[in-house]
Design a protein around this motif. Structure first.
Motif, PDB file in Angstrom:
ATOM      1  N   PHE A  20      11.913  -3.269   3.280  1.00 22.20           N
ATOM      2  CA  PHE A  20      11.332  -2.632   4.459  1.00 22.20           C
ATOM      3  C   PHE A  20       9.831  -2.915   4.532  1.00 22.20           C
ATOM      4  O   PHE A  20       9.294  -3.237   5.604  1.00 22.20           O
ATOM      5  N   VAL A  21       9.143  -2.812   3.399  1.00 23.39           N
ATOM      6  CA  VAL A  21       7.701  -3.094   3.349  1.00 23.39           C
ATOM      7  C   VAL A  21       7.407  -4.511   3.824  1.00 23.39           C
ATOM      8  O   VAL A  21       6.459  -4.753   4.583  1.00 23.39           O
ATOM      9  N   SER A  22       8.222  -5.467   3.409  1.00 25.71           N
ATOM     10  CA  SER A  22       7.969  -6.871   3.746  1.00 25.71           C
ATOM     11  C   SER A  22       8.090  -7.149   5.239  1.00 25.71           C
ATOM     12  O   SER A  22       7.502  -8.107   5.743  1.00 25.71           O
ATOM     13  N   GLN A  23       8.841  -6.304   5.968  1.00 27.29           N
ATOM     14  CA  GLN A  23       9.057  -6.526   7.392  1.00 27.29           C
ATOM     15  C   GLN A  23       8.310  -5.525   8.281  1.00 27.29           C
ATOM     16  O   GLN A  23       8.348  -5.642   9.501  1.00 27.29           O
ATOM     17  N   THR A  28       1.186  -3.511   3.493  1.00 27.06           N
ATOM     18  CA  THR A  28       0.708  -4.598   2.644  1.00 27.06           C
ATOM     19  C   THR A  28       1.413  -4.493   1.287  1.00 27.06           C
ATOM     20  O   THR A  28       2.188  -3.566   1.050  1.00 27.06           O
ATOM     21  N   PHE A  29       1.105  -5.418   0.381  1.00 27.78           N
ATOM     22  CA  PHE A  29       1.773  -5.411  -0.920  1.00 27.78           C
ATOM     23  C   PHE A  29       1.437  -4.173  -1.749  1.00 27.78           C
ATOM     24  O   PHE A  29       2.119  -3.881  -2.733  1.00 27.78           O
ATOM     25  N   LEU A  30       0.427  -3.408  -1.357  1.00 25.58           N
ATOM     26  CA  LEU A  30       0.109  -2.180  -2.083  1.00 25.58           C
ATOM     27  C   LEU A  30       1.248  -1.168  -2.010  1.00 25.58           C
ATOM     28  O   LEU A  30       1.345  -0.272  -2.846  1.00 25.58           O
ATOM     29  N   PHE A  31       2.128  -1.306  -1.005  1.00 21.08           N
ATOM     30  CA  PHE A  31       3.240  -0.367  -0.861  1.00 21.08           C
ATOM     31  C   PHE A  31       4.505  -0.842  -1.571  1.00 21.08           C
ATOM     32  O   PHE A  31       5.518  -0.131  -1.556  1.00 21.08           O
ATOM     33  N   HIS A  32       4.458  -2.030  -2.153  1.00 16.33           N
ATOM     34  CA  HIS A  32       5.592  -2.489  -2.967  1.00 16.33           C
ATOM     35  C   HIS A  32       5.718  -1.550  -4.172  1.00 16.33           C
ATOM     36  O   HIS A  32       4.720  -1.118  -4.754  1.00 16.33           O
ATOM     37  N   ARG A  33       6.943  -1.233  -4.551  1.00 18.90           N
ATOM     38  CA  ARG A  33       7.125  -0.276  -5.641  1.00 18.90           C
ATOM     39  C   ARG A  33       6.512  -0.765  -6.949  1.00 18.90           C
ATOM     40  O   ARG A  33       6.034   0.045  -7.754  1.00 18.90           O
ATOM     41  N   ASP A  34       6.483  -2.074  -7.179  1.00 17.41           N
ATOM     42  CA  ASP A  34       5.875  -2.586  -8.409  1.00 17.41           C
ATOM     43  C   ASP A  34       4.389  -2.296  -8.460  1.00 17.41           C
ATOM     44  O   ASP A  34       3.825  -2.115  -9.546  1.00 17.41           O
ATOM     45  N   PHE A  35       3.732  -2.266  -7.309  1.00 16.74           N
ATOM     46  CA  PHE A  35       2.316  -1.896  -7.289  1.00 16.74           C
ATOM     47  C   PHE A  35       2.164  -0.386  -7.417  1.00 16.74           C
ATOM     48  O   PHE A  35       1.371   0.106  -8.219  1.00 16.74           O
ATOM     49  N   MET A  36       2.925   0.368  -6.654  1.00 11.54           N
ATOM     50  CA  MET A  36       2.777   1.820  -6.648  1.00 11.54           C
ATOM     51  C   MET A  36       3.039   2.453  -8.010  1.00 11.54           C
ATOM     52  O   MET A  36       2.440   3.477  -8.358  1.00 11.54           O
ATOM     53  N   GLU A  37       3.910   1.842  -8.790  1.00 11.78           N
ATOM     54  CA  GLU A  37       4.356   2.512 -10.004  1.00 11.78           C
ATOM     55  C   GLU A  37       3.591   2.120 -11.263  1.00 11.78           C
ATOM     56  O   GLU A  37       3.917   2.607 -12.349  1.00 11.78           O
ATOM     57  N   THR A 234     -13.102  -9.207  -7.812  1.00 12.63           N
ATOM     58  CA  THR A 234     -11.639  -9.144  -7.887  1.00 12.63           C
ATOM     59  C   THR A 234     -11.120  -9.047  -6.468  1.00 12.63           C
ATOM     60  O   THR A 234     -11.439  -8.104  -5.738  1.00 12.63           O
ATOM     61  N   LEU A 235     -10.305 -10.027  -6.082  1.00 15.42           N
ATOM     62  CA  LEU A 235      -9.870 -10.142  -4.694  1.00 15.42           C
ATOM     63  C   LEU A 235      -8.405  -9.757  -4.541  1.00 15.42           C
ATOM     64  O   LEU A 235      -7.561 -10.182  -5.323  1.00 15.42           O
ATOM     65  N   PHE A 236      -8.128  -8.915  -3.540  1.00 19.12           N
ATOM     66  CA  PHE A 236      -6.758  -8.610  -3.126  1.00 19.12           C
ATOM     67  C   PHE A 236      -6.498  -9.365  -1.823  1.00 19.12           C
ATOM     68  O   PHE A 236      -7.231  -9.167  -0.839  1.00 19.12           O
ATOM     69  N   LYS A 237      -5.475 -10.206  -1.805  1.00 19.83           N
ATOM     70  CA  LYS A 237      -5.144 -10.998  -0.623  1.00 19.83           C
ATOM     71  C   LYS A 237      -3.892 -10.422   0.052  1.00 19.83           C
ATOM     72  O   LYS A 237      -2.863 -10.236  -0.595  1.00 19.83           O
ATOM     73  N   THR A 238      -4.003 -10.149   1.343  1.00 21.90           N
ATOM     74  CA  THR A 238      -2.849  -9.743   2.130  1.00 21.90           C
ATOM     75  C   THR A 238      -2.520 -10.864   3.113  1.00 21.90           C
ATOM     76  O   THR A 238      -3.149 -11.919   3.095  1.00 21.90           O
ATOM     77  N   GLU A 239      -1.552 -10.636   3.960  1.00 24.44           N
ATOM     78  CA  GLU A 239      -1.089 -11.716   4.839  1.00 24.44           C
ATOM     79  C   GLU A 239      -2.186 -12.239   5.755  1.00 24.44           C
ATOM     80  O   GLU A 239      -2.302 -13.444   5.991  1.00 24.44           O
TER      81      GLU A 239
END
Length: 315
Positions: A20-23, A28-37, A234-239
């Motif tokens: 759902f996050v990807s679409q 952004t990738f900050l909401f991916h569970r691997d980041f959140m957890e 330190t850079l965070f890249k989003t789409e």
């Protein structure tokens, strides 16, 4: 009005949540569970899913709970209700109301809501502004957020350009990759301790872990002078954009303006292919509410002022 069921996130929904996050139109990738957890030990996760009668996922809310208050989410830079593309206003309103009705059944009293900045949104997603007014939400915090809009006119100060051109004669070396140890240990940690008696939000182990999970999104840029690291970002890249999550310089780096030089390098590197460069807030606990020196520095690099707002909704 359509009926929705609200559920608290569990690992059973891991794949569905990330898909759902990807679409989504405002994620952004900050909401991916691997980041959140990565910091799940610090927060009591209370993330929510909203599903229709056929169990189709219609919205998600990254969140944590502290006593009887729900936060969207204290471990993230921004948050809010994450929505699919092309959703209609009436449905968004119904999704919000379903969540608030659910929270009341859990005896929660307030929601602290910190929406995602507009330039991160793939499609405009500001329905919440009307709905928060309807719900008598109170604006409890407004921060200055600085961002260069690459595809609009932006202006770098003459003094910054002058020093940049002068420093091009110095034998700077810029390295990029996923090794954060030199910057963390030799620049970021000592400088935060010295200037603010503080520590980075992410430990070296945490940022290394996150970079392994998101190697294309989290990148370290270090700048060296005479084989000595003098600054880093330190850079965070989003789409569509980039964000300087951390930026720091040594005492020597300050004298030779190494951090500014590195910012110029990144501006030139990314301005053609990305829409914006988010340089974060300049919030400080003083009578003004912001750091004047940091504000000036980032404005002189070409940043435009946006606001990062936080609202309180009583249930």
């Amino acid at each position: 009005m359509k009926k929705y069921q609200v559920k608290k996130y569990t690992t059973d929904y891991y794949s569905q949540w990330n898909a759902f996050v990807s679409q989504a139109k405002n994620a952004t990738f900050l909401f991916h569970r691997d980041f959140m957890e990565y910091h799940k030990d610090r927060f009591e996760d209370f993330s929510l899913l909203v599903l229709d009668e056929k169990e189709n996922l219609k919205a998600i809310l990254p969140a944590n709970k502290v006593e009887d208050i729900l936060y969207s989410h204290q471990g993230l830079t921004y948050g809010g209700l994450i929505l699919p593309k092309y959703v209609k206003f009436a449905e968004v309103r119904a999704l919000f109301l379903s969540i608030f009705d659910y929270l009341k059944t859990k005896n929660l009293k307030k929601v602290i809501y910190k929406p995602i900045n507009p330039y991160y949104q793939k499609l405009p997603s500001e329905e919440y502004l009307f709905l928060l007014k309807e719900m008598d939400a109170v604006l409890v915090k407004r921060e200055l957020n600085l961002c260069i809009p690459f595809h609009k006119e932006f202006k770098v100060s003459k003094s910054k350009l002058k020093h940049y051109r002068k420093n091009e004669k110095l034998d700077f070396k810029i390295h990029s990759g996923n090794d954060f140890s030199s910057f963390w240990n030799k620049v970021l940690i000592p400088r935060l301790e010295e200037k603010h008696n503080a520590k980075p939000v992410h430990s070296l182990a945490e940022i290394t872990y996150l970079s392994k999970k998101f190697p294309d999104e989290i990148i370290q840029y270090d700048i060296y002078f005479e084989d000595e690291i003098v600054a880093g970002i330190t850079l965070f890249k989003t789409e569509h954009g980039i964000k300087s999550q951390y930026g720091a310089t040594t005492i020597l780096g300050e004298k030779i303006r190494a951090l500014d030089y590195l910012y110029f390098h990144l501006i030139e590197l990314y301005k053609k292919d990305y829409e914006f460069f988010d340089m974060g807030t300049c919030t400080e606990d003083n009578e003004k509410g912001y750091n004047s020196g940091l504000l000036t520095q980032k404005e002189e690099l070409g940043c435009t002022l946006y606001t990062q707002d936080t609202y309180c909704i009583s249930l």
